[in-house]
Design a protein around this motif. Structure first.
Motif, PDB file in Angstrom:
ATOM      1  N   ARG A 155       0.835  -1.204   0.000  1.00 25.33           N
ATOM      2  CA  ARG A 155       0.000   0.000   0.000  1.00 25.33           C
ATOM      3  C   ARG A 155       0.870   1.253   0.000  1.00 25.33           C
ATOM      4  O   ARG A 155       2.038   1.231   0.370  1.00 25.33           O
ATOM      5  CB  ARG A 155      -0.925   0.035   1.210  1.00 25.33           C
ATOM      6  CG  ARG A 155      -0.168   0.196   2.511  1.00 25.33           C
ATOM      7  CD  ARG A 155      -1.079   0.296   3.696  1.00 25.33           C
ATOM      8  NE  ARG A 155      -0.274   0.292   4.917  1.00 25.33           N
ATOM      9  CZ  ARG A 155      -0.748   0.563   6.096  1.00 25.33           C
ATOM     10  NH1 ARG A 155      -2.021   0.850   6.246  1.00 25.33           N
ATOM     11  NH2 ARG A 155       0.038   0.543   7.150  1.00 25.33           N
ATOM     12  N   VAL A 156       0.217   2.354  -0.421  1.00 28.50           N
ATOM     13  CA  VAL A 156       0.826   3.674  -0.375  1.00 28.50           C
ATOM     14  C   VAL A 156      -0.148   4.590   0.356  1.00 28.50           C
ATOM     15  O   VAL A 156      -1.339   4.623   0.038  1.00 28.50           O
ATOM     16  CB  VAL A 156       1.121   4.224  -1.790  1.00 28.50           C
ATOM     17  CG1 VAL A 156       1.599   5.668  -1.729  1.00 28.50           C
ATOM     18  CG2 VAL A 156       2.155   3.347  -2.492  1.00 28.50           C
ATOM     19  N   ILE A 157       0.367   5.310   1.340  1.00 32.20           N
ATOM     20  CA  ILE A 157      -0.433   6.259   2.103  1.00 32.20           C
ATOM     21  C   ILE A 157      -0.044   7.674   1.675  1.00 32.20           C
ATOM     22  O   ILE A 157       1.127   8.049   1.756  1.00 32.20           O
ATOM     23  CB  ILE A 157      -0.195   6.112   3.617  1.00 32.20           C
ATOM     24  CG1 ILE A 157      -0.553   4.707   4.082  1.00 32.20           C
ATOM     25  CG2 ILE A 157      -0.986   7.169   4.401  1.00 32.20           C
ATOM     26  CD1 ILE A 157      -0.115   4.391   5.509  1.00 32.20           C
ATOM     27  N   PHE A 158      -1.020   8.443   1.217  1.00 28.63           N
ATOM     28  CA  PHE A 158      -0.801   9.846   0.890  1.00 28.63           C
ATOM     29  C   PHE A 158      -1.238  10.682   2.087  1.00 28.63           C
ATOM     30  O   PHE A 158      -2.418  10.749   2.408  1.00 28.63           O
ATOM     31  CB  PHE A 158      -1.596  10.242  -0.358  1.00 28.63           C
ATOM     32  CG  PHE A 158      -1.067   9.633  -1.616  1.00 28.63           C
ATOM     33  CD1 PHE A 158      -0.025  10.223  -2.301  1.00 28.63           C
ATOM     34  CD2 PHE A 158      -1.607   8.456  -2.115  1.00 28.63           C
ATOM     35  CE1 PHE A 158       0.485   9.653  -3.463  1.00 28.63           C
ATOM     36  CE2 PHE A 158      -1.117   7.878  -3.280  1.00 28.63           C
ATOM     37  CZ  PHE A 158      -0.065   8.488  -3.951  1.00 28.63           C
ATOM     38  N   ASN A 159      -0.269  11.288   2.755  1.00 29.92           N
ATOM     39  CA  ASN A 159      -0.550  12.138   3.907  1.00 29.92           C
ATOM     40  C   ASN A 159      -1.143  13.462   3.446  1.00 29.92           C
ATOM     41  O   ASN A 159      -0.999  13.843   2.281  1.00 29.92           O
ATOM     42  CB  ASN A 159       0.741  12.350   4.697  1.00 29.92           C
ATOM     43  CG  ASN A 159       1.134  11.094   5.421  1.00 29.92           C
ATOM     44  OD1 ASN A 159       0.688  10.816   6.513  1.00 29.92           O
ATOM     45  ND2 ASN A 159       1.978  10.275   4.776  1.00 29.92           N
ATOM     46  N   PRO A 160      -1.824  14.201   4.342  1.00 26.84           N
ATOM     47  CA  PRO A 160      -2.434  15.470   3.955  1.00 26.84           C
ATOM     48  C   PRO A 160      -1.426  16.385   3.243  1.00 26.84           C
ATOM     49  O   PRO A 160      -0.310  16.583   3.709  1.00 26.84           O
ATOM     50  CB  PRO A 160      -2.876  16.074   5.289  1.00 26.84           C
ATOM     51  CG  PRO A 160      -3.152  14.868   6.142  1.00 26.84           C
ATOM     52  CD  PRO A 160      -2.080  13.878   5.760  1.00 26.84           C
TER      53      PRO A 160
END
Length: 97
Positions: free
Chosen positions: A60-65
């Protein structure tokens, strides 16, 4: 779980610095085969890295704010990689990372 922090900073005032500190505190590894990429770069800086991210084959890839990118999200999803827009710090604090 092995994590790559894309856009990690060595400045303690930066959120990405705090994320690295918390990841290590929560016993997540920062090297080796990658489970998660957590992004702290804006879309103009992350898009050129799309092939490198894909090559890591993260789960997975998490895009932070502030790092959200529709184009990069679509590219990664097409490659079979889970993507989410969320705050890594909150995921860690609430035990849902």
């Amino acid at each position: 779980m092995r994590v790559v922090v894309l856009g990690a900073s060595d400045k303690p005032s930066r959120t990405s610095y705090e994320a690295v500190e918390m990841l290590m505190e929560y016993k997540h590894e920062i090297s080796g085969p990658v489970d998660t990429v957590t992004v702290y770069l804006n879309k103009d800086r992350s898009w050129p890295l799309r092939e490198a991210i894909k090559a890591l084959q993260p789960r997975r890839v998490i895009f932070n704010p502030g790092s959200e990118s529709e184009d990069l999200s679509a590219f990664l999803q097409e490659a079979g990689i889970e993507v989410t827009d969320f705050c890594t710090l909150l995921l860690l604090k609430y035990g849902t990372f």
